[in-house]
Scaffold this motif. Sequence first.
Motif, PDB file in Angstrom:
ATOM      1  N   TYR A 110    -111.853  23.370 -25.149  1.00  0.00           N
ATOM      2  CA  TYR A 110    -112.532  22.576 -26.180  1.00  0.00           C
ATOM      3  C   TYR A 110    -113.638  21.750 -25.545  1.00  0.00           C
ATOM      4  O   TYR A 110    -113.439  21.121 -24.490  1.00  0.00           O
ATOM      5  CB  TYR A 110    -111.533  21.665 -26.894  1.00  0.00           C
ATOM      6  CG  TYR A 110    -110.529  22.453 -27.701  1.00  0.00           C
ATOM      7  CD1 TYR A 110    -110.778  22.758 -29.037  1.00  0.00           C
ATOM      8  CD2 TYR A 110    -109.355  22.920 -27.118  1.00  0.00           C
ATOM      9  CE1 TYR A 110    -109.872  23.519 -29.776  1.00  0.00           C
ATOM     10  CE2 TYR A 110    -108.452  23.676 -27.838  1.00  0.00           C
ATOM     11  CZ  TYR A 110    -108.719  23.975 -29.162  1.00  0.00           C
ATOM     12  OH  TYR A 110    -107.830  24.726 -29.889  1.00  0.00           O
ATOM     13  N   ALA A 111    -114.827  21.810 -26.174  1.00  0.00           N
ATOM     14  CA  ALA A 111    -115.953  20.986 -25.752  1.00  0.00           C
ATOM     15  C   ALA A 111    -115.813  19.632 -26.437  1.00  0.00           C
ATOM     16  O   ALA A 111    -115.727  19.555 -27.673  1.00  0.00           O
ATOM     17  CB  ALA A 111    -117.266  21.651 -26.134  1.00  0.00           C
ATOM     18  N   VAL A 112    -115.775  18.569 -25.629  1.00  0.00           N
ATOM     19  CA  VAL A 112    -115.507  17.228 -26.175  1.00  0.00           C
ATOM     20  C   VAL A 112    -116.469  16.209 -25.564  1.00  0.00           C
ATOM     21  O   VAL A 112    -117.212  16.506 -24.626  1.00  0.00           O
ATOM     22  CB  VAL A 112    -114.053  16.799 -25.862  1.00  0.00           C
ATOM     23  CG1 VAL A 112    -113.049  17.784 -26.451  1.00  0.00           C
ATOM     24  CG2 VAL A 112    -113.828  16.672 -24.341  1.00  0.00           C
ATOM     25  N   ALA A 118    -105.044  18.277 -30.745  1.00  0.00           N
ATOM     26  CA  ALA A 118    -104.561  17.140 -29.968  1.00  0.00           C
ATOM     27  C   ALA A 118    -104.840  17.390 -28.490  1.00  0.00           C
ATOM     28  O   ALA A 118    -104.424  18.426 -27.945  1.00  0.00           O
ATOM     29  CB  ALA A 118    -103.068  16.944 -30.198  1.00  0.00           C
ATOM     30  N   ILE A 119    -105.567  16.478 -27.857  1.00  0.00           N
ATOM     31  CA  ILE A 119    -105.842  16.568 -26.424  1.00  0.00           C
ATOM     32  C   ILE A 119    -104.735  15.788 -25.714  1.00  0.00           C
ATOM     33  O   ILE A 119    -104.611  14.566 -25.868  1.00  0.00           O
ATOM     34  CB  ILE A 119    -107.225  15.998 -26.084  1.00  0.00           C
ATOM     35  CG1 ILE A 119    -108.303  16.661 -26.948  1.00  0.00           C
ATOM     36  CG2 ILE A 119    -107.503  16.169 -24.595  1.00  0.00           C
ATOM     37  CD1 ILE A 119    -108.389  18.157 -26.796  1.00  0.00           C
ATOM     38  N   GLN A 172     -99.692   9.682 -26.228  1.00  0.00           N
ATOM     39  CA  GLN A 172    -100.764   9.174 -27.095  1.00  0.00           C
ATOM     40  C   GLN A 172    -101.975  10.104 -26.997  1.00  0.00           C
ATOM     41  O   GLN A 172    -102.991   9.775 -26.382  1.00  0.00           O
ATOM     42  CB  GLN A 172    -101.158   7.751 -26.693  1.00  0.00           C
ATOM     43  CG  GLN A 172    -100.061   6.720 -26.976  1.00  0.00           C
ATOM     44  CD  GLN A 172    -100.522   5.302 -26.675  1.00  0.00           C
ATOM     45  OE1 GLN A 172    -101.054   5.021 -25.605  1.00  0.00           O
ATOM     46  NE2 GLN A 172    -100.306   4.418 -27.634  1.00  0.00           N
ATOM     47  N   PRO A 173    -101.867  11.294 -27.573  1.00  0.00           N
ATOM     48  CA  PRO A 173    -102.983  12.251 -27.490  1.00  0.00           C
ATOM     49  C   PRO A 173    -104.163  11.795 -28.342  1.00  0.00           C
ATOM     50  O   PRO A 173    -104.011  11.004 -29.273  1.00  0.00           O
ATOM     51  CB  PRO A 173    -102.379  13.539 -28.035  1.00  0.00           C
ATOM     52  CG  PRO A 173    -101.304  13.083 -28.965  1.00  0.00           C
ATOM     53  CD  PRO A 173    -100.736  11.843 -28.370  1.00  0.00           C
ATOM     54  N   ALA A 174    -105.335  12.343 -27.991  1.00  0.00           N
ATOM     55  CA  ALA A 174    -106.524  12.134 -28.815  1.00  0.00           C
ATOM     56  C   ALA A 174    -106.569  13.238 -29.859  1.00  0.00           C
ATOM     57  O   ALA A 174    -106.508  14.426 -29.518  1.00  0.00           O
ATOM     58  CB  ALA A 174    -107.776  12.152 -27.949  1.00  0.00           C
ATOM     59  N   ILE A 175    -106.659  12.864 -31.112  1.00  0.00           N
ATOM     60  CA  ILE A 175    -106.729  13.849 -32.191  1.00  0.00           C
ATOM     61  C   ILE A 175    -108.189  13.995 -32.597  1.00  0.00           C
ATOM     62  O   ILE A 175    -108.833  13.035 -33.034  1.00  0.00           O
ATOM     63  CB  ILE A 175    -105.885  13.412 -33.406  1.00  0.00           C
ATOM     64  CG1 ILE A 175    -104.449  13.067 -32.966  1.00  0.00           C
ATOM     65  CG2 ILE A 175    -105.900  14.501 -34.463  1.00  0.00           C
ATOM     66  CD1 ILE A 175    -103.713  14.223 -32.336  1.00  0.00           C
ATOM     67  N   GLN A 196    -103.456  21.038 -27.948  1.00  0.00           N
ATOM     68  CA  GLN A 196    -102.480  21.613 -28.892  1.00  0.00           C
ATOM     69  C   GLN A 196    -103.076  21.549 -30.295  1.00  0.00           C
ATOM     70  O   GLN A 196    -103.413  20.464 -30.783  1.00  0.00           O
ATOM     71  CB  GLN A 196    -101.173  20.819 -28.839  1.00  0.00           C
ATOM     72  CG  GLN A 196    -100.025  21.457 -29.600  1.00  0.00           C
ATOM     73  CD  GLN A 196     -98.740  20.687 -29.391  1.00  0.00           C
ATOM     74  OE1 GLN A 196     -98.556  19.608 -29.955  1.00  0.00           O
ATOM     75  NE2 GLN A 196     -97.864  21.243 -28.561  1.00  0.00           N
ATOM     76  N   LEU A 197    -103.240  22.718 -30.909  1.00  0.00           N
ATOM     77  CA  LEU A 197    -103.834  22.778 -32.246  1.00  0.00           C
ATOM     78  C   LEU A 197    -102.850  22.200 -33.262  1.00  0.00           C
ATOM     79  O   LEU A 197    -101.686  22.597 -33.328  1.00  0.00           O
ATOM     80  CB  LEU A 197    -104.190  24.228 -32.578  1.00  0.00           C
ATOM     81  CG  LEU A 197    -105.239  24.458 -33.667  1.00  0.00           C
ATOM     82  CD1 LEU A 197    -106.580  23.846 -33.273  1.00  0.00           C
ATOM     83  CD2 LEU A 197    -105.404  25.952 -33.909  1.00  0.00           C
TER      84      LEU A 197
END
Length: 409
Positions: free
Chosen positions: A54-56, A124-125, A68-71, A116-117
């Motif tokens: 994923y490009a972020v 979710a990163i 505490q993932p980044a959504i 995780q999709l």
Amino acid sequence: MLLAQLAENLIMNLVSSIDTEIVDISLSAGRILAQPLASQLDFPHWDNSAMDGYAVRFTDVETCTPEQPAILKVVETIAAGSQPQLVIHPGEAARIFTGACLPLGADTIVMQEQAQLQDEDRVAILNSPSVLGEFVRHRASFYQAGNTLLESGTLIKAPEIAILAAAQCQQLTVFRRPRVVVFSTGDELVSIGQSLQPGQIVDSNHYALMVFAAQAGAIPTYLGIVKDEEKATKNMVAQAIAKADIVLSSGGVSVGEHDYVEKVLEALGAEIHIRSVAVKPGKPLTVATFPQLPHQPIYFGLPGNPVSALVSCWRFVAPALKKLSGIKDNWKPEFIKARSQHNLRSDGKRETYLWGKLDLVAGNYEFSLAGGSQNSGNLINLAQTTGLAMLPVGKTSISQGEEVEVLKI
């Protein structure tokens, strides 16, 4: 009689690079670049992903953890070969595949194993990237347009072909392949298909010399066998020097009554630079040039004994062919220190070469002497030779287990 190093230096000073020609890239393997090449393309051509993921924006994910993932909202999917259509804003990501262009706004790649999709457009990163720009291959980070891509004198092999193709170089200026003319001298010589009579031997030298020249990247031509007659030898030499960059003749260069090569060379206006070298095997070596000829051929009169002829080629002709062909700097003979697996002997009067195998064992080179007689006429045990152990003048022995200088062939 010249010492080997002095002979090598003299020969190298006689050699200059050959003229050039233009060839298609498909015909350029094994050729030598005659001028430096640059490309108008950057490598990579654009910022792209080194991973599927994923490009972020790094600021969106730099503190995330599995707890505490980044959504992020997935706004686009970018495959290799396609152009991004959207800008990545805060809280967004793009599904991206290896080699695909990085979209504007994104500055980091999160590999798919760390994501995780959640549903069709949410991911979710789970772990933050270690650095800003992770897994991004930046434009021009490998090569910047306009800089030298490949130097003149570069031997073109598979990696260079790939580079040239990627740079869209369809035609190349390369050095012309040297023309090597081969012939043999001797009343005792017959061709391979003839029945041997007492005292006759097959002309094996010309086969070896033709292959030697071809493997060095030259274009070899065989003129045949010339009898030990002065007029016939003169005609053969005149024919050879007219069409050659380098002439390789075998036999006729000793001091016997039937050795006419040097006499003929002088009659044809040659300047003889070397008449013999302090090398064993291979003492009779004639090297001459022809100042009156515009293409300046170099004549190598090699010994007739099969081993002597090949040792002379490996020691003196091979470097000359490399330099003539345009190879940059890497044309000198390659000597390697190796541990001898046998006792080596010499009379110490000349630089002596003993043939055998050079092997790399556990990171160290070892030299194994060929079995049988180390005799210049013994062609049989020369098979599979990969190195020549060198005992310098004045050195009469090297014991098993000691280091020896080996000419790699």
